[in-house]
Write an enzyme that holds these catalytic residues in place. Structure first.
Site, PDB file in Angstrom:
ATOM      1  N   ASP A  40       1.096  -1.144  -0.409  1.00  0.00           N
ATOM      2  CA  ASP A  40       0.045   0.228  -0.061  1.00  0.00           C
ATOM      3  C   ASP A  40       0.734   1.145   0.462  1.00  0.00           C
ATOM      4  OD1 ASP A  40       0.714  -0.494   2.525  1.00  0.00           O
ATOM      5  OD2 ASP A  40      -0.594   0.104   3.222  1.00  0.00           O
ATOM      6  N   HIS A 244      23.804   5.969 -19.052  1.00  0.00           N
ATOM      7  CA  HIS A 244      22.631   5.858 -17.938  1.00  0.00           C
ATOM      8  C   HIS A 244      22.871   5.392 -16.290  1.00  0.00           C
ATOM      9  CE1 HIS A 244      19.897   6.758 -21.079  1.00  0.00           C
ATOM     10  NE2 HIS A 244      20.376   8.210 -20.934  1.00  0.00           N
ATOM     11  N   ASP A 261      26.154  14.268 -13.900  1.00  0.00           N
ATOM     12  CA  ASP A 261      24.535  14.524 -14.251  1.00  0.00           C
ATOM     13  C   ASP A 261      23.402  14.964 -13.367  1.00  0.00           C
ATOM     14  OD1 ASP A 261      22.643  15.310 -16.489  1.00  0.00           O
ATOM     15  OD2 ASP A 261      23.166  14.236 -17.961  1.00  0.00           O
ATOM     16  N   ASP A 272      19.133  20.082 -16.224  1.00  0.00           N
ATOM     17  CA  ASP A 272      20.091  19.427 -16.668  1.00  0.00           C
ATOM     18  C   ASP A 272      21.379  19.441 -16.900  1.00  0.00           C
ATOM     19  OD1 ASP A 272      20.771  16.600 -17.704  1.00  0.00           O
ATOM     20  OD2 ASP A 272      19.242  16.834 -19.672  1.00  0.00           O
ATOM     21  N   HIS A 351      25.972   9.544 -28.721  1.00  0.00           N
ATOM     22  CA  HIS A 351      24.640   9.950 -28.459  1.00  0.00           C
ATOM     23  C   HIS A 351      24.594  11.415 -29.145  1.00  0.00           C
ATOM     24  CE1 HIS A 351      26.343  13.072 -25.607  1.00  0.00           C
ATOM     25  NE2 HIS A 351      26.822  11.687 -25.202  1.00  0.00           N
ATOM     26  N   HIS A 355      18.743  17.874 -27.239  1.00  0.00           N
ATOM     27  CA  HIS A 355      17.279  18.009 -26.812  1.00  0.00           C
ATOM     28  C   HIS A 355      16.511  19.314 -26.053  1.00  0.00           C
ATOM     29  CE1 HIS A 355      17.086  17.069 -22.641  1.00  0.00           C
ATOM     30  NE2 HIS A 355      18.998  16.245 -22.666  1.00  0.00           N
ATOM     31  N   HIS A 362      13.090  16.117 -21.352  1.00  0.00           N
ATOM     32  CA  HIS A 362      12.952  15.007 -22.799  1.00  0.00           C
ATOM     33  C   HIS A 362      12.221  16.079 -23.035  1.00  0.00           C
ATOM     34  CE1 HIS A 362      16.153  12.080 -22.323  1.00  0.00           C
ATOM     35  NE2 HIS A 362      17.121  12.504 -21.815  1.00  0.00           N
ATOM     36  N   GLU A 385      24.482  19.376 -25.065  1.00  0.00           N
ATOM     37  CA  GLU A 385      26.093  18.258 -24.067  1.00  0.00           C
ATOM     38  C   GLU A 385      26.743  17.004 -25.343  1.00  0.00           C
ATOM     39  OE1 GLU A 385      23.198  14.825 -22.832  1.00  0.00           O
ATOM     40  OE2 GLU A 385      21.108  16.090 -23.289  1.00  0.00           O
ATOM     41  N   TYR A 389      33.275   9.007 -25.016  1.00  0.00           N
ATOM     42  CA  TYR A 389      33.698   7.933 -23.902  1.00  0.00           C
ATOM     43  C   TYR A 389      34.376   7.183 -24.078  1.00  0.00           C
ATOM     44  CZ  TYR A 389      29.131  10.760 -23.187  1.00  0.00           C
ATOM     45  OH  TYR A 389      28.715  12.109 -22.889  1.00  0.00           O
ATOM     46  N   ARG A 406      31.203  14.509 -20.106  1.00  0.00           N
ATOM     47  CA  ARG A 406      30.648  15.045 -20.867  1.00  0.00           C
ATOM     48  C   ARG A 406      29.779  17.150 -20.400  1.00  0.00           C
ATOM     49  NH1 ARG A 406      26.702  11.895 -20.438  1.00  0.00           N
ATOM     50  NH2 ARG A 406      25.634  11.733 -18.337  1.00  0.00           N
ATOM     51  N   GLU A 408      27.656  19.733 -19.994  1.00  0.00           N
ATOM     52  CA  GLU A 408      25.637  19.643 -20.290  1.00  0.00           C
ATOM     53  C   GLU A 408      25.489  21.435 -19.962  1.00  0.00           C
ATOM     54  OE1 GLU A 408      22.857  16.623 -19.127  1.00  0.00           O
ATOM     55  OE2 GLU A 408      21.750  17.593 -20.740  1.00  0.00           O
TER      56      GLU A 408
HETATM   57  N1  GLY Z   1      19.930  13.661 -17.994  1.00  0.00           N
HETATM   58  C1  GLY Z   1      19.419  13.244 -18.557  1.00  0.00           C
HETATM   59  C2  GLY Z   1      20.047  13.958 -20.291  1.00  0.00           C
HETATM   60  O1  GLY Z   1      21.408  14.851 -20.566  1.00  0.00           O
HETATM   61  O2  GLY Z   1      19.521  14.513 -21.604  1.00  0.00           O
HETATM   62 MN    MN Z   2      19.904  16.508 -21.263  1.00  0.00          MN
HETATM   63 MN    MN Z   3      22.067  15.481 -18.279  1.00  0.00          MN
END
Ligand code: GLY
Ligand code: MN
Ligand code: MN
Length: 441
Positions: A40, A244, A261, A272, A351, A355, A362, A385, A389, A406, A408
């Site tokens: 619950d 991820h 991140d 983000d 990637h 976005h 996103h 971003e 890697y 990375r 961003e």
């Molecule tokens: N933290 C998700 C992205 O960078 O898209």
């Molecule tokens: Mn992002």
């Molecule tokens: Mn991110």
């Protein structure tokens, strides 16, 4: 009970803009049901983003906007009725009266009545704008209703109800942020950037990835964020080559980099941010070389953000700088154009560069219009971003193995170019190393 975020009038303005585009049409959004964590115990409820965008309502609910399909035109909200016993356990509810008095609904019903009221509208409708719901059973029940009302149509000679995607209307509105939305995004970004900065000048060897996660999320909450905007990534060493990674349970090792991140959600809007920095006092030579390539790519792509540019174009700018850097470091064999054409760089950069960002991390908005990459316009918010890697896919890592970087930032398009919303989080190596020296002193 008060609205959190834009005031009631701003939501009414958004609904009026949509209603103006509905002619003998109904727009219906079924909010998600509460999700069970165990027995619950429930997960924290996150309202449907479109419903929140149009009403500010954060409880479980569904929403219907209609014009010309019933006497109940305008906004109808379906909400949990008041229930003193339930409210003692799980918190206050606005109830049916509150939906009208506080949230400005023209009509309100219990949440269980949504499909009955929808069917009533659809009998008179030409078009249903429907948001495909994650709950498959809701989709099936709505389509059954459409099927049923259409079966009745031949007797009256009217044409069938056409089902259209809500995104054609709503995503376009959400893609362009107004001044009130940008204020909330600035706040989300300020709080989140300050959290990144504090982690740079506080983390010491001996801590674990979860200490970093906790430190950031503590700062988000203390800054007024309701929650992290997505699962925080605190990835030390080669964990940073897992895009991820959210396990966040490994010790921080001196000499390694950490990729963080993380961003908070403030008043329904997301930040983000990614930063990558050394657990020790300085980047070593290989780390610095790769970092400088990523930073150069990021700065070049940010420089490209302006009205008329495209997200595909920003990606191309970033890829060109990244590939030139990889060739210069001997990680790829040139010429640069051949590496880009063959996509051999994808072992290092798999990637996209940007976005949309907004109420969802996103966020809503088509990336292509009439088959062409969409042109940026003032008020759109996006991330920039790029990363590199050096994971197991790279066979000849030349001393760079296990490094993941990375950087961003969140950027709003302005009439003349762009404004970086997350500049409070340092990314120049010298500035980062000064903060690391403070942490380690
Ligand atoms: N933290 C998700 C992205 O960078 O898209
Ligand atoms: Mn992002
Ligand atoms: Mn991110």
């Amino acid at each position: 009970m008060t609205l959190n975020g834009p005031d009631a009038k701003a939501y009414q303005t958004r609904r009026d803009a949509l209603l103006a585009r509905l002619e003998n049409a109904v727009l219906f959004i079924a909010g998600p049901p509460e999700a069970i964590y165990a027995n619950d115990v429930h997960y924290r409820y996150r309202p449907d983003t479109n419903i929140r965008y149009l009403t500010g309502f954060e409880e479980p609910s569904s929403l219907l906007l209609a014009k010309g399909t019933s006497d109940e035109s305008g906004t109808t909200m379906f909400v949990r009725p008041r229930d003193p016993d339930a409210e003692t356990w799980t918190g206050r509810r606005a109830g049916i009266d509150g939906a009208k008095a506080i949230y400005g609904a023209d009509h309100a019903h219990g949440i269980d009545e949504a499909l009955v009221v929808l069917e009533r509208h659809l009998r008179q409708a030409d078009t249903l704008y429907f948001a495909h719901c994650l709950d498959r059973s809701i989709n099936e029940r709505v389509m059954e209703i459409v099927h049923r009302v259409n079966l009745e149509r031949p007797r009256t000679g009217a044409s069938h109800v056409v089902v259209a995607d809500v995104r054609a209307l709503l995503d376009e509105m959400r893609l362009h942020k107004d001044a009130g939305e940008l204020d909330l995004m600035r706040r989300a970004c300020d709080v989140s950037a300050a959290a990144h900065r504090r982690s740079m000048r506080s983390v010491v060897p001996g801590m674990s990835e979860f200490d970093v996660e906790a430190m950031l999320e503590h700062d988000f909450r203390r800054g007024g964020c309701s929650a992290p905007a997505y699962g925080t990534i605190a990835a030390c060493g080669d964990n940073a080559t897992v895009l991820h990674y959210t396990q966040n349970d490994q010790p921080l090792t001196d000499g390694a980099l950490i990729l963080i991140d993380a961003g908070g959600e403030y008043g329904g809007y997301c930040a983000d941010i990614t930063r990558t920095w050394p657990i020790g006092p300085r980047f070593n030579e290989k780390q610095a070389a790769l970092y400088d390539v990523v930073l150069a790519a990021q700065l070049a792509a940010i420089d490209g953000v302006k009205p008329g540019a495209t997200i595909d174009g920003l990606h191309e700018i970033a890829v060109r700088v990244l590939v030139q850097g990889l060739v210069d470091l001997g990680l790829l064999t040139g010429p640069v154009a051949a590496c880009i054409d063959s996509t051999s760089y994808r072992d290092f950069y798999m990637h996209r560069t940007s976005h949309w960002l907004g109420m969802d991390v996103h966020d809503a908005g088509a990336y292509r219009v009439n088959g062409e990459p969409r042109r940026l316009e003032p008020g759109m918010v996006l991330t920039v971003e790029p990363g590199l890697y050096v994971g197991p896919a790279v066979k000849e890592a030349k001393g760079y193995e296990g490094i993941g970087i990375r950087i961003e930032d969140d950027v709003v398009v302005t009439s003349t170019g762009s404004e970086v919303l997350t500049s409070g989080a340092p990314k120049e190596r010298s500035e980062i190393e000064a903060l690391r020296a403070e942490a380690l002193s």
